[in-house]
Design a protein around this motif. Sequence first.
Motif, PDB file in Angstrom:
ATOM      1  N   SER A 161      12.336   8.749   5.605  1.00  0.00           N
ATOM      2  CA  SER A 161      11.762   9.314   7.101  1.00  0.00           C
ATOM      3  C   SER A 161      10.419   9.992   6.907  1.00  0.00           C
ATOM      4  O   SER A 161       9.812  10.371   5.572  1.00  0.00           O
ATOM      5  N   GLY A 162      10.339  10.352   8.247  1.00  0.00           N
ATOM      6  CA  GLY A 162       9.004  11.799   8.457  1.00  0.00           C
ATOM      7  C   GLY A 162       8.426  10.312   9.042  1.00  0.00           C
ATOM      8  O   GLY A 162       8.247   9.235   8.421  1.00  0.00           O
ATOM      9  N   ALA A 163       7.117  11.306   8.660  1.00  0.00           N
ATOM     10  CA  ALA A 163       5.560   9.787   9.281  1.00  0.00           C
ATOM     11  C   ALA A 163       5.371   9.523   7.734  1.00  0.00           C
ATOM     12  O   ALA A 163       4.785  10.478   6.654  1.00  0.00           O
ATOM     13  N   HIS A 164       4.848   8.054   7.673  1.00  0.00           N
ATOM     14  CA  HIS A 164       4.518   7.357   6.850  1.00  0.00           C
ATOM     15  C   HIS A 164       3.116   6.910   6.540  1.00  0.00           C
ATOM     16  O   HIS A 164       2.904   6.276   7.871  1.00  0.00           O
ATOM     17  N   THR A 165       2.704   6.807   5.487  1.00  0.00           N
ATOM     18  CA  THR A 165       1.702   5.642   5.827  1.00  0.00           C
ATOM     19  C   THR A 165       1.881   4.371   5.520  1.00  0.00           C
ATOM     20  O   THR A 165       2.913   3.880   4.012  1.00  0.00           O
ATOM     21  N   ILE A 166       1.773   3.193   5.876  1.00  0.00           N
ATOM     22  CA  ILE A 166       1.916   1.689   5.652  1.00  0.00           C
ATOM     23  C   ILE A 166       1.005   1.220   4.776  1.00  0.00           C
ATOM     24  O   ILE A 166       0.025   1.604   4.851  1.00  0.00           O
ATOM     25  N   GLU A 167       0.962   0.989   3.977  1.00  0.00           N
ATOM     26  CA  GLU A 167       0.722   0.202   3.030  1.00  0.00           C
ATOM     27  C   GLU A 167       0.247  -1.604   2.544  1.00  0.00           C
ATOM     28  O   GLU A 167       1.527  -2.383   2.724  1.00  0.00           O
ATOM     29  N   VAL A 168      -0.635  -2.115   2.936  1.00  0.00           N
ATOM     30  CA  VAL A 168      -0.678  -3.391   2.387  1.00  0.00           C
ATOM     31  C   VAL A 168      -1.075  -4.253   1.469  1.00  0.00           C
ATOM     32  O   VAL A 168      -1.824  -3.765   1.297  1.00  0.00           O
ATOM     33  N   ARG A 169      -0.276  -4.893   0.765  1.00  0.00           N
ATOM     34  CA  ARG A 169      -1.037  -5.353  -0.137  1.00  0.00           C
ATOM     35  C   ARG A 169      -0.769  -6.771  -0.964  1.00  0.00           C
ATOM     36  O   ARG A 169       0.011  -7.867   0.111  1.00  0.00           O
ATOM     37  N   ASP A 170      -1.622  -7.284  -1.793  1.00  0.00           N
ATOM     38  CA  ASP A 170      -1.427  -8.559  -1.930  1.00  0.00           C
ATOM     39  C   ASP A 170      -0.836  -8.869  -3.030  1.00  0.00           C
ATOM     40  O   ASP A 170       0.311  -7.943  -3.717  1.00  0.00           O
ATOM     41  N   ALA A 171      -1.151 -10.049  -3.727  1.00  0.00           N
ATOM     42  CA  ALA A 171       0.132 -10.812  -4.487  1.00  0.00           C
ATOM     43  C   ALA A 171       0.266  -9.757  -5.351  1.00  0.00           C
ATOM     44  O   ALA A 171       1.055  -9.845  -6.585  1.00  0.00           O
ATOM     45  N   GLU A 172      -1.648  -9.371  -6.044  1.00  0.00           N
ATOM     46  CA  GLU A 172      -1.756  -7.963  -7.433  1.00  0.00           C
ATOM     47  C   GLU A 172      -1.029  -7.287  -7.577  1.00  0.00           C
ATOM     48  O   GLU A 172      -1.620  -6.578  -8.189  1.00  0.00           O
ATOM     49  N   ASN A 173      -0.218  -7.306  -6.458  1.00  0.00           N
ATOM     50  CA  ASN A 173      -0.061  -5.791  -5.726  1.00  0.00           C
ATOM     51  C   ASN A 173      -1.406  -4.668  -5.070  1.00  0.00           C
ATOM     52  O   ASN A 173      -0.950  -3.316  -5.839  1.00  0.00           O
ATOM     53  N   LYS A 174      -2.720  -5.715  -5.295  1.00  0.00           N
ATOM     54  CA  LYS A 174      -3.381  -4.360  -4.985  1.00  0.00           C
ATOM     55  C   LYS A 174      -3.401  -4.113  -3.417  1.00  0.00           C
ATOM     56  O   LYS A 174      -2.935  -4.707  -3.081  1.00  0.00           O
ATOM     57  N   VAL A 175      -3.012  -3.233  -2.955  1.00  0.00           N
ATOM     58  CA  VAL A 175      -3.801  -2.493  -1.347  1.00  0.00           C
ATOM     59  C   VAL A 175      -4.775  -2.904  -1.052  1.00  0.00           C
ATOM     60  O   VAL A 175      -6.281  -2.731  -1.379  1.00  0.00           O
ATOM     61  N   LEU A 176      -4.439  -3.605   0.011  1.00  0.00           N
ATOM     62  CA  LEU A 176      -5.595  -4.176   1.002  1.00  0.00           C
ATOM     63  C   LEU A 176      -5.780  -3.115   1.984  1.00  0.00           C
ATOM     64  O   LEU A 176      -7.266  -3.353   2.528  1.00  0.00           O
ATOM     65  N   LEU A 177      -4.918  -2.604   2.283  1.00  0.00           N
ATOM     66  CA  LEU A 177      -4.935  -2.179   3.589  1.00  0.00           C
ATOM     67  C   LEU A 177      -4.294  -0.352   3.819  1.00  0.00           C
ATOM     68  O   LEU A 177      -2.563  -0.808   3.745  1.00  0.00           O
ATOM     69  N   GLN A 178      -4.184   0.345   3.587  1.00  0.00           N
ATOM     70  CA  GLN A 178      -4.040   2.264   4.058  1.00  0.00           C
ATOM     71  C   GLN A 178      -3.370   2.471   5.751  1.00  0.00           C
ATOM     72  O   GLN A 178      -4.940   3.082   5.913  1.00  0.00           O
ATOM     73  N   VAL A 179      -2.446   2.739   6.514  1.00  0.00           N
ATOM     74  CA  VAL A 179      -2.472   2.706   7.518  1.00  0.00           C
ATOM     75  C   VAL A 179      -1.503   3.518   7.805  1.00  0.00           C
ATOM     76  O   VAL A 179      -0.442   3.602   6.873  1.00  0.00           O
ATOM     77  N   ARG A 180      -1.858   5.095   9.005  1.00  0.00           N
ATOM     78  CA  ARG A 180      -0.431   5.617   8.879  1.00  0.00           C
ATOM     79  C   ARG A 180      -0.049   5.236   9.694  1.00  0.00           C
ATOM     80  O   ARG A 180      -0.282   4.663  10.658  1.00  0.00           O
TER      81      ARG A 180
END
Lengths: 162, 112
Positions: free
Chosen positions: B28-47
Amino acid sequence: MSKTRKTALLGLLGAIAIVINLVEAAFIPPLQFGIRLGLANIVALVTLQLFGVKEMWTVNLLRLSLGNLLKGILFGAPFWISASGIFLSSLSLLLTRRLKSSVLFSSILSALAHSLGQLLCVILLYAQPGIAILLPTLLVSSLLTGILTGSIAVQVLRRIRL
Amino acid sequence: MKKKELLIVFILFLLGIGGLFAFRTFFSGAHTIEVRDAENKVLLQVRDDQEGIYTIEGKRGLFHLEVKDKAWRAVDVDCPDKICEHQGWITSEAYAPIICLPNGILVVVSDE
């Protein structure tokens, strides 16, 4: 029952399982990621009760190989996910058969095992253990779909005549 | 179904429901959304209060993430089944990861 008749019946049951699988995939969209009704398991349950463990494995292997071949994804990622689901669910049916459990209970456990198998495979294939957060959702939905398919299997078993 | 079996099923059911509630309060609370690829590398971070439509390139084609009103969803994705799009809006309260297997994309809430 003659061997020929049995072979023919198993082939028929396998075909029914494959068709149910294909139709369900085409017409009933998954509720959330990977949550399907799993109606094809009805055939596995019925085969297990009418014949036995070996025959259940046969029908499930048919479902896995030919079903995926028809979908055009033999040996692709969805194939392995499907394979681990079917494998674990068959194992659980083996277990519940040994324990002499009721059909409904076997159905619920095999539905659970199927979902768990699929989840484990996705985690392995995609190296993303975070997907495990879906566990509670999968648990509840597998329980419910297991009750559904188990109930249908019970009704089928009451009426079927080989 | 025998009594012992019913008990086991009931316990499993409680575990499931309990787990659902446990995970809800956890996020709960404001959170950061992460978009990851199949190797678990972070592609994009957005609040989740940064609204807009973000384009990510996946294995099959383009994947669009729409963020609006502290909720997010997959839109306009190049994939055959569109399971990810059917999931609809995700919020940190009604949280589930968005998974797109054909594109090898995962949209999760980051651990911080």
